[in-house]
Design a protein around this motif. Structure first.
Motif, PDB file in Angstrom:
ATOM      1  N   GLY A 390       0.795  -1.219   0.000  1.00  0.00           N
ATOM      2  CA  GLY A 390       0.000   0.000   0.000  1.00  0.00           C
ATOM      3  C   GLY A 390       0.825   1.264   0.000  1.00  0.00           C
ATOM      4  N   SER A 391       1.882   1.307   0.807  1.00  0.00           N
ATOM      5  CA  SER A 391       2.721   2.502   0.855  1.00  0.00           C
ATOM      6  C   SER A 391       3.558   2.633  -0.405  1.00  0.00           C
ATOM      7  N   ASP A 392       4.000   1.512  -0.966  1.00  0.00           N
ATOM      8  CA  ASP A 392       4.736   1.547  -2.230  1.00  0.00           C
ATOM      9  C   ASP A 392       3.842   2.115  -3.329  1.00  0.00           C
ATOM     10  N   TYR A 393       2.598   1.628  -3.370  1.00  0.00           N
ATOM     11  CA  TYR A 393       1.660   2.096  -4.391  1.00  0.00           C
ATOM     12  C   TYR A 393       1.340   3.579  -4.204  1.00  0.00           C
ATOM     13  N   PHE A 394       1.076   3.979  -2.948  1.00  0.00           N
ATOM     14  CA  PHE A 394       0.708   5.374  -2.713  1.00  0.00           C
ATOM     15  C   PHE A 394       1.832   6.328  -3.078  1.00  0.00           C
ATOM     16  N   THR A 395       3.064   5.975  -2.751  1.00  0.00           N
ATOM     17  CA  THR A 395       4.170   6.888  -3.040  1.00  0.00           C
ATOM     18  C   THR A 395       4.544   6.890  -4.523  1.00  0.00           C
ATOM     19  N   ARG A 396       4.137   5.857  -5.265  1.00  0.00           N
ATOM     20  CA  ARG A 396       4.330   5.866  -6.724  1.00  0.00           C
ATOM     21  C   ARG A 396       3.176   6.565  -7.438  1.00  0.00           C
ATOM     22  N   PHE A 397       1.979   6.434  -6.878  1.00  0.00           N
ATOM     23  CA  PHE A 397       0.782   7.009  -7.492  1.00  0.00           C
ATOM     24  C   PHE A 397       0.011   7.824  -6.436  1.00  0.00           C
ATOM     25  N   PRO A 398       0.626   8.881  -5.928  1.00  0.00           N
ATOM     26  CA  PRO A 398       0.026   9.615  -4.802  1.00  0.00           C
ATOM     27  C   PRO A 398      -1.254  10.330  -5.211  1.00  0.00           C
ATOM     28  N   THR A 399      -2.182  10.440  -4.271  1.00  0.00           N
ATOM     29  CA  THR A 399      -3.428  11.170  -4.520  1.00  0.00           C
ATOM     30  C   THR A 399      -3.321  12.627  -4.098  1.00  0.00           C
ATOM     31  N   VAL A 400      -2.214  12.986  -3.464  1.00  0.00           N
ATOM     32  CA  VAL A 400      -1.846  14.387  -3.237  1.00  0.00           C
ATOM     33  C   VAL A 400      -0.401  14.518  -3.712  1.00  0.00           C
ATOM     34  N   PRO A 401       0.061  15.712  -4.065  1.00  0.00           N
ATOM     35  CA  PRO A 401       1.441  15.847  -4.540  1.00  0.00           C
ATOM     36  C   PRO A 401       2.451  15.370  -3.489  1.00  0.00           C
ATOM     37  N   LEU A 402       3.255  14.387  -3.850  1.00  0.00           N
ATOM     38  CA  LEU A 402       4.181  13.797  -2.894  1.00  0.00           C
ATOM     39  C   LEU A 402       5.179  14.820  -2.366  1.00  0.00           C
ATOM     40  N   GLU A 403       5.582  15.746  -3.234  1.00  0.00           N
ATOM     41  CA  GLU A 403       6.573  16.750  -2.820  1.00  0.00           C
ATOM     42  C   GLU A 403       6.009  17.724  -1.790  1.00  0.00           C
ATOM     43  N   GLN A 404       4.701  17.693  -1.569  1.00  0.00           N
ATOM     44  CA  GLN A 404       4.092  18.587  -0.585  1.00  0.00           C
ATOM     45  C   GLN A 404       3.837  17.906   0.763  1.00  0.00           C
ATOM     46  N   ILE A 405       4.317  16.669   0.905  1.00  0.00           N
ATOM     47  CA  ILE A 405       4.275  15.988   2.207  1.00  0.00           C
ATOM     48  C   ILE A 405       5.551  16.336   2.955  1.00  0.00           C
ATOM     49  N   VAL A 406       5.423  16.988   4.107  1.00  0.00           N
ATOM     50  CA  VAL A 406       6.602  17.510   4.805  1.00  0.00           C
ATOM     51  C   VAL A 406       7.171  16.508   5.807  1.00  0.00           C
ATOM     52  N   ALA A 407       6.375  15.527   6.245  1.00  0.00           N
ATOM     53  CA  ALA A 407       6.844  14.489   7.176  1.00  0.00           C
ATOM     54  C   ALA A 407       5.814  13.366   7.180  1.00  0.00           C
ATOM     55  N   GLN A 408       6.258  12.178   7.554  1.00  0.00           N
ATOM     56  CA  GLN A 408       5.346  11.039   7.676  1.00  0.00           C
ATOM     57  C   GLN A 408       5.585  10.350   9.004  1.00  0.00           C
ATOM     58  N   LEU A 409       4.517  10.172   9.774  1.00  0.00           N
ATOM     59  CA  LEU A 409       4.574   9.487  11.063  1.00  0.00           C
ATOM     60  C   LEU A 409       3.848   8.159  10.915  1.00  0.00           C
ATOM     61  N   ASN A 410       4.545   7.074  11.140  1.00  0.00           N
ATOM     62  CA  ASN A 410       4.009   5.729  10.942  1.00  0.00           C
ATOM     63  C   ASN A 410       3.764   5.064  12.296  1.00  0.00           C
ATOM     64  N   VAL A 411       2.611   4.428  12.437  1.00  0.00           N
ATOM     65  CA  VAL A 411       2.217   3.815  13.704  1.00  0.00           C
ATOM     66  C   VAL A 411       1.972   2.330  13.469  1.00  0.00           C
ATOM     67  N   ASP A 412       2.820   1.487  14.036  1.00  0.00           N
ATOM     68  CA  ASP A 412       2.727   0.048  13.782  1.00  0.00           C
ATOM     69  C   ASP A 412       3.121  -0.697  15.054  1.00  0.00           C
ATOM     70  N   MET A 413       2.161  -1.375  15.678  1.00  0.00           N
ATOM     71  CA  MET A 413       2.384  -2.188  16.873  1.00  0.00           C
ATOM     72  C   MET A 413       2.800  -1.334  18.071  1.00  0.00           C
ATOM     73  N   ILE A 414       1.856  -0.564  18.590  1.00  0.00           N
ATOM     74  CA  ILE A 414       2.137   0.281  19.760  1.00  0.00           C
ATOM     75  C   ILE A 414       1.348  -0.170  20.990  1.00  0.00           C
ATOM     76  N   GLY A 415       0.699  -1.337  20.929  1.00  0.00           N
ATOM     77  CA  GLY A 415      -0.286  -1.666  21.944  1.00  0.00           C
ATOM     78  C   GLY A 415       0.130  -2.570  23.082  1.00  0.00           C
ATOM     79  N   ARG A 416       1.309  -3.170  23.039  1.00  0.00           N
ATOM     80  CA  ARG A 416       1.650  -4.147  24.062  1.00  0.00           C
ATOM     81  C   ARG A 416       2.726  -3.617  24.998  1.00  0.00           C
ATOM     82  N   SER A 417       2.720  -4.134  26.241  1.00  0.00           N
ATOM     83  CA  SER A 417       3.722  -3.773  27.255  1.00  0.00           C
ATOM     84  C   SER A 417       4.298  -5.041  27.872  1.00  0.00           C
TER      85      SER A 417
END
Length: 554
Positions: A390-417
Motif C-alpha cells: 500500500g505505501s509503495d503504491y501510494f508513493t508511486r501514485f500519490p493522490t496528493v502531490p508527494l513533494e508537498q508531504i513535509v513528514a510522515q509518522l508511521n504507527v505500527d504495533m504500539i499496543g503491548r507492554s
C-alpha cells in the motif's frame, strides 16, 4: 509489521454490499459499545487543542471491531479487509474528513493478479511413480516443466563472505537440486551483501546460474505445520508495481513421503535430511543415484483481484500552508486465517490494529478540533504484510502531490507492554508501559528529531528507545514498515513501535492483551507531534543521508 506469512485466499474482487457489511457491523459495533466510552476527560490542552479527546476507552472501542473474529484476520485481499475499509471510511465521512482516494471516494483502488496452482495439471513423477499436489508436494510460483537427476546441496546458499559454497566441485547442469527452504544457521537476509550471482546465491539463483533445471525444497517446520493452508492459498502481484523477476525454472516443496522416495537407499536418509532442514544443520552435499529421474510439472491459473488504501485529508487553516501535508499512516491489514481446529483467526490486534485505531482516534480530533496550519493526510495502507504494497503504491501514485508531504509518522504495533517479571524470551525486547521505540527520527532530519524530543518532554516524557536506528541493526525494522517508502522519497519519518512479542503473527494477538493506558499516552504524543509539525513556519529540513542500501534493499 511485515513478515511474509499470507493467510486466507481472497473471496472475490468486489467490495461487499453495504447491506451485507452492515449486518456484520451492527453485531460487532454493538459489542464494542458495551465496552463503554465513559472514561473521564483530562483537562483541556491549550497547546495541543483536542488532545484530551484521545482516550483509552475510545481506542478500546474501535479495536473491538477492527480485531473482531468477524473480520477474519484482515488478509490482503479479503472481505474482512474490505469491511475494515468501509468501517474506517464511515467514521471519516461522519467526522467530515475529505475523501482523498479515487473518484471522490476514500478508497485508492489497487489492481491485483491472483495466481493459483492448477491441481489437476501440476504433477511430479519419480520414474514410474506418480505424486499428487497437496498430498505429496507444494508448488512454487513459476509455471514450467523440468526433468533430470538430483543433487542434494544442503542449505543451498553460496555466501562468499562466509566461505559457504555447497556447489564447489559439483556439476549442476541439467540437474534438479534439493535444498533447504530455510537460510543457513546464523544467516539473515541482511547478511547477503554485494551482488547476487557473484557475492551470494540462494538455491534458486544458484540453480539458474549453474544450469540447473529445477529446485526441490526441504520444508521448514513452519511449512510443515501450515501445509494445508499453503496448499490452498493464492499468490498475488500488484499490476502496477514492479515485481521480482519470476524464476526461470520450476520449484516444489516435498512432503516427507516424497522425500522418503527420493532418498531411499542414498548416503543420507530422508529422516536425516529433513531433520537437518528443520534444525538448519545440513548433511554434506552429494549426488543422488543417477538412475533416479524426477519429473516436475507446475501449472498456474490467473484471475484479477483488487484491494485498496483508505485515504482522507483534514485541511489546514493557513491559506498558504494548507497546500502542504503532515502524513499519518498505519497498515490495516493482517495475515488472515490459519487451518486446523480451535482458534485459527489471526486477529492482529497489535499488528496493526493498534496503529489503525490510533489513526482513527487522531482523525476524529483533527477533524473536529481547531485546525493546525498545514493539512493532515491520513493513509491506512493495505498489503503491508505482503511486502509494503500500500505505501509503495501510494508513493508511486500519490493522490496528493508527494513533494508537498513535509513528514510522515508511521504507527505500527504500539499496543503491548512487557509486564514485570515476564521472562518469556519472545518478549525480551518488548517495551514497558512508559516506553516505546522511535525509529527513523535520528536518521534523516535533526530538526524533526529535536521537535519529537521536545514534544515528548512536555507531555508524558515517555522513554524513547532509539536502539533500532543503529547502523547495521540486524532486525532491520527501519525497512519493515510503511514509513520506509516515504523515506525513499526524502520525506522525513518517525516510526512508533513498541516491540515484538510472543503473539507476533499468532492467533494470540488479541484485543484483550492490549495496554490501552499506554496506547493513550503514545497516541496523544503522536497527535501532539503531528500538530507541532503542522504549525511549523517551514518544513523540517532533511540534513542526513540514509545508508546507501536503503534505496535498493528491503
Amino acid at each position: 509489521m511485515q513478515r511474509n506469512d499470507p493467510g486466507q485466499a481472497y473471496l472475490g474482487d468486489k467490495m461487499p454490499s453495504r447491506h451485507h457489511v452492515m449486518q456484520s457491523l451492527l453485531v460487532v459495533v454493538a459489542a464494542a459499545l458495551l465496552l463503554g466510552t465513559g472514561q473521564s476527560r483530562a483537562r483541556p490542552s491549550t497547546t495541543y487543542p483536542g488532545l484530551e479527546q484521545i482516550t483509552a476507552a475510545d481506542l478500546r472501542s474501535y479495536l473491538a471491531f477492527i480485531a473482531a473474529d468477524e473480520l477474519q484476520g484482515r488478509n490482503t485481499p479479503s472481505r474482512g479487509l474490505d469491511t475494515a475499509a468501509l468501517y474506517i471510511a464511515s467514521h471519516l465521512s461522519r467526522w467530515g474528513a475529505r475523501p482523498a482516494g479515487d473518484e471522490g471516494s476514500y478508497f485508492q483502488r489497487i489492481a491485483l493478479v491472483e495466481h493459483r496452482v492448477d491441481r489437476d495439471r501440476s504433477r511430479v513423477a519419480l520414474g514410474d511413480r506418480a505424486f499428487t499436489y497437496d498430498d505429496d508436494f507444494l508448488a512454487g510460483g513459476t509455471s514450467g516443466q523440468a526433468s533430470g537427476p538430483l543433487v542434494y546441496v544442503g542449505h543451498g546458499y553460496m555466501i562468499k563472505e562466509r566461505g559457504l559454497d555447497p556447489y564447489a566441485g559439483r556439476d549442476i547442469k541439467g540437474k534438479i537440486i534439493v535444498a533447504h527452504e530455510s537460510m543457513p544457521s546464523g544467516v539473515r537476509r541482511a547478511d547477503l551483501k554485494g551482488k547476487q550471482g557473484v557475492d551470494w546465491d540462494d538455491p534458486m539463483s544458484a540453480a539458474e546460474r549453474l544450469g540447473g533445471v529445477g529446485v526441490v525444497y526441504l520444508p521448514s517446520y513452519r511449512t510443515l505445520t501450515s501445509w494445508r493452508r499453503k496448499a490452498d492459498e493464492s499468490t498475488y502481484v500488484v499490476e502496477k508495481l514492479p515485481s521480482e523477476q519470476p524464476d526461470d525454472i520450476p520449484s516444489i516443496t516435498a512432503s516427507p513421503g516424497l522425500l522418503g522416495a527420493l532418498f531411499d537407499g542414498e548416503e543420507a536418509t530422508a529422516e536425516e535430511v529433513l531433520a537437518g532442514a528443520i534444525s538448519r544443520k545440513p548433511e554434506k552435499p552429494f549426488a543422488l543415484d543417477a538412475h533416479k529421474i524426477l519429473s516436475i510439472t507446475v501449472a498456474l491459473t490467473s484471475r484479477p483481484a483488487r484491494t485498496q488504501n483508505v485515504v482522507a485529508v483534514v485541511e489546514g487553516s493557513d491559506p498558504a500552508l494548507r497546500q502542504e501535508y503532515v502524513a499519518l499512516g498505519a497498515h490495516y491489514d493482517h495475515v488472515g486465517v490459519g487451518t486446523g481446529s480451535g482458534d485459527i483467526i489471526y486477529n492482529g490486534a497489535d499488528d496493526d490494529g493498534s496503529g489503525t485505531v490510533a489513526l482513527l482516534s487522531m482523525a476524529e480530533v483533527f477533524a473536529t478540533a481547531p485546525r493546525p496550519k498545514r493539512s493532515m493526510l491520513f493513509t491506512w495502507h493495505t498489503g503491508e504484510e505482503r511486502g509494503l504494497w500500500g505505501s509503495d503504491y501510494f508513493t508511486r501514485f500519490p493522490t496528493v502531490p508527494l513533494e508537498q508531504i513535509v513528514a510522515q509518522l508511521n504507527v505500527d504495533m504500539i499496543g503491548r507492554s512487557r509486564k514485570p517479571g515476564d521472562t518469556h524470551p519472545a518478549n525480551k525486547h518488548l517495551t514497558g508501559p512508559d516506553s516505546t521505540y522511535v525509529i527513523g527520527s535520528t536518521l534523516m532530519s535533526s530538526e524533526l528529531e529535536r521537535l519529537s524530543r521536545r514534544v515528548n518532554a512536555g507531555l508524558f516524557n515517555l522513554s524513547f528507545d532509539y536502539k533500532y536506528d543503529a547502523r547495521g541493526d540486524r532486525e532491520r525494522f527501519f525497512y519493515r514498515s510503511d514509513h520506509y517508502n516515504y523515506a525513499k522519497h526524502d520525506i522525513p519519518v518517525i516510526f512508533y513501535f513498541s516491540g515484538l512479542h510472543e503473539d507476533y503473527h499468532d492467533v494470540g494477538d488479541s484485543a484483550d492483551k492490549i495496554d490501552y493506558t499506554k496506547m493513550e499516552k503514545i497516541v496523544r504524543t503522536i497527535y501532539a507531534t503531528a500538530r507541532a509539525i503542522a504549525d511549523l513556519p517551514h518544513r523540517p529540513a532533511v540534513d542526513k543521508a540514509l545508508p546507501e542500501h536503503t534505496t535498493d534493499e528491503r
